[in-house]
Design an enzyme around this catalytic site. Structure first.
Site, PDB file in Angstrom:
ATOM      1  N   ILE A 137       0.789  -1.132   0.105  1.00 39.25           N
ATOM      2  CA  ILE A 137      -0.192  -0.062   0.107  1.00 39.25           C
ATOM      3  C   ILE A 137       0.876   1.217  -0.004  1.00 39.25           C
ATOM      4  O   ILE A 137       2.134   1.102   0.427  1.00 39.25           O
ATOM      5  CB  ILE A 137      -1.000  -0.091   1.245  1.00 39.25           C
ATOM      6  CG1 ILE A 137      -0.217  -0.107   2.483  1.00 39.25           C
ATOM      7  CG2 ILE A 137      -2.135  -0.937   1.015  1.00 39.25           C
ATOM      8  CD1 ILE A 137      -1.185  -0.183   3.835  1.00 39.25           C
ATOM      9  N   ASP A 138       0.466   2.354  -0.438  1.00 39.56           N
ATOM     10  CA  ASP A 138       1.169   3.696  -0.465  1.00 39.56           C
ATOM     11  C   ASP A 138       1.723   4.084   0.600  1.00 39.56           C
ATOM     12  O   ASP A 138       1.277   3.749   1.815  1.00 39.56           O
ATOM     13  CB  ASP A 138       0.300   4.902  -1.531  1.00 39.56           C
ATOM     14  CG  ASP A 138      -0.066   4.274  -2.643  1.00 39.56           C
ATOM     15  OD1 ASP A 138       0.733   3.495  -3.346  1.00 39.56           O
ATOM     16  OD2 ASP A 138      -1.143   4.662  -3.164  1.00 39.56           O
ATOM     17  N   LYS A 139       2.833   4.881   0.514  1.00 36.49           N
ATOM     18  CA  LYS A 139       3.444   5.320   1.826  1.00 36.49           C
ATOM     19  C   LYS A 139       2.355   6.266   2.914  1.00 36.49           C
ATOM     20  O   LYS A 139       2.307   5.843   3.818  1.00 36.49           O
ATOM     21  CB  LYS A 139       4.430   6.542   1.419  1.00 36.49           C
ATOM     22  CG  LYS A 139       4.939   7.264   2.455  1.00 36.49           C
ATOM     23  CD  LYS A 139       6.042   8.188   2.112  1.00 36.49           C
ATOM     24  CE  LYS A 139       6.510   9.128   3.237  1.00 36.49           C
ATOM     25  NZ  LYS A 139       7.111  10.493   2.682  1.00 36.49           N
ATOM     26  N   THR A 141      -0.758   5.814   2.956  1.00 36.45           N
ATOM     27  CA  THR A 141      -2.138   5.173   3.056  1.00 36.45           C
ATOM     28  C   THR A 141      -1.818   4.245   4.287  1.00 36.45           C
ATOM     29  O   THR A 141      -0.483   3.406   4.288  1.00 36.45           O
ATOM     30  CB  THR A 141      -2.424   4.047   1.871  1.00 36.45           C
ATOM     31  OG1 THR A 141      -2.744   4.737   0.715  1.00 36.45           O
ATOM     32  CG2 THR A 141      -3.770   3.227   2.345  1.00 36.45           C
ATOM     33  N   ARG A 237      -7.188   5.668  -5.852  1.00 39.20           N
ATOM     34  CA  ARG A 237      -6.917   6.855  -6.087  1.00 39.20           C
ATOM     35  C   ARG A 237      -7.167   7.278  -7.625  1.00 39.20           C
ATOM     36  O   ARG A 237      -7.842   8.593  -7.774  1.00 39.20           O
ATOM     37  CB  ARG A 237      -5.482   7.116  -5.710  1.00 39.20           C
ATOM     38  CG  ARG A 237      -5.286   6.919  -4.311  1.00 39.20           C
ATOM     39  CD  ARG A 237      -3.439   6.957  -4.006  1.00 39.20           C
ATOM     40  NE  ARG A 237      -2.918   8.328  -4.363  1.00 39.20           N
ATOM     41  CZ  ARG A 237      -1.641   8.389  -4.059  1.00 39.20           C
ATOM     42  NH1 ARG A 237      -0.870   7.472  -3.980  1.00 39.20           N
ATOM     43  NH2 ARG A 237      -1.055   9.647  -4.320  1.00 39.20           N
TER      44      ARG A 237
END
Length: 303
Positions: A137-139, A141, A237
């Site tokens: 998962i993104d930084k 998130t 997103r």
């Protein structure tokens, strides 16, 4: 050294070889592919080519992927929030602001650094830079991730992702008021041709499906739950922006005027999968982090 073979299709006619090759993997940059071409690792019909070679339908593209350079990744005690652990699998609640794995120029403070301090047995399928990492998962998130502690577990968990049988539910705050209570976004995602650092809904992109449900509506925002059917880079997103409701705080895909938070308001709250050894279905839920809870209270006050 891994090898990939690709047969050029009609839709790729006259496209540059570096562009076609870079499009085969979301994590490959065109610059990286051009380096491989110069090193003779990319061939068409068993012949070395240059980056500006124009592809023809039926061309056989071969790519030899070099092994990642070993990095000296230090184990760091980061006080990880572990939700479950046995000899095969670990489930961790990643905080907002933490990068999942090291990369050149960013070698400390990542989830992998913390995992290496927490346990010594992690799968090696993704190489030295990403031990145990099955998905990301993104930084900015927050939320739940499954980690493989051996190669058997890794392969079985990845297969569940491929089979779309993993339960992944996210909570998000988006701009605008979504009028309908439920929706499904089925739109292909690939590299944004205008910005190679971003993803977008594009013709010829990879199949991507996101289901959403409205939880609460505010004055200018909507609180939603998103369920991933596929797992493309930046999928929620990109999809929410595509239908006109970008995530609040999103620096890449959202409007400049947004809520005063660092990064997108997105939390991976529910994760469910079949245990690779016992075949038992397991599901975990992590509550919204304090920052998002406070944000919802503020939005509710302003209603």
């Amino acid at each position: 050294m891994d090898k990939i073979e690709h047969i050029v299709g009609e839709d790729e006619k006259n496209a540059r070889i570096d562009k076609v090759a870079a499009g085969l993997n979301e994590e490959w940059s065109r610059t990286q592919v051009q380096e491989w071409i110069r090193a003779g690792l990319v061939k068409v019909n068993d012949k070395a080519i240059k980056s500006n070679y124009k592809c023809m339908p039926g061309d056989q593209l071969f790519i030899e992927i070099p092994e990642p350079e070993p990095l000296d990744i230090e184990a760091e005690d980061l006080g990880l929030d572990i939700y479950f652990e046995d000899k095969d699998v670990l489930v961790v609640n990643k905080p907002r602001g933490m990068v999942v794995h090291p990369a050149p120029g960013h070698l400390s403070g990542t989830l992998v650094n913390g995992l290496m301090a927490h346990c010594k047995d992690l799968s090696g399928i993704n190489g030295v830079m990403r031990p145990g990492i099955v998905h990301r998962i993104d930084k900015d998130t927050s939320g739940l991730l499954m980690v493989a502690k051996n190669d058997m577990a890794h392969e079985k968990l990845v297969q569940q992702l491929v089979d779309k049988s993993v339960t992944r539910k996210y909570k998000a705050i988006v701009h605008g008021i979504i009028p309908h209570d439920y929706g499904t976004i089925d739109a292909p995602i690939g590299r944004d041709q205008k910005d190679r650092q971003s993803m977008a809904v594009v013709d010829g992109g990879k199949h991507a499906v996101t289901h959403f449900q409205v939880i609460e509506r505010f004055k200018d925002f909507t609180f939603v739950e998103c369920v991933l059917e596929t797992g493309r880079t930046h999928q929620i997103r990109v999809h929410m922006k595509y239908i006109g409701y970008p995530l609040a705080g999103d620096p890449k895909y959202g409007p400049k005027k947004t809520l005063d938070i660092e990064g997108q308001a997105l939390h991976a709250g529910v994760l469910g999968f079949v245990h690779p050894r016992t075949d038992e279905y397991m599901e975990f839920e992590a509550p919204l982090p304090e920052g998002l809870q406070q944000l919802l209270k503020l939005l509710s006050k302003n209603n």
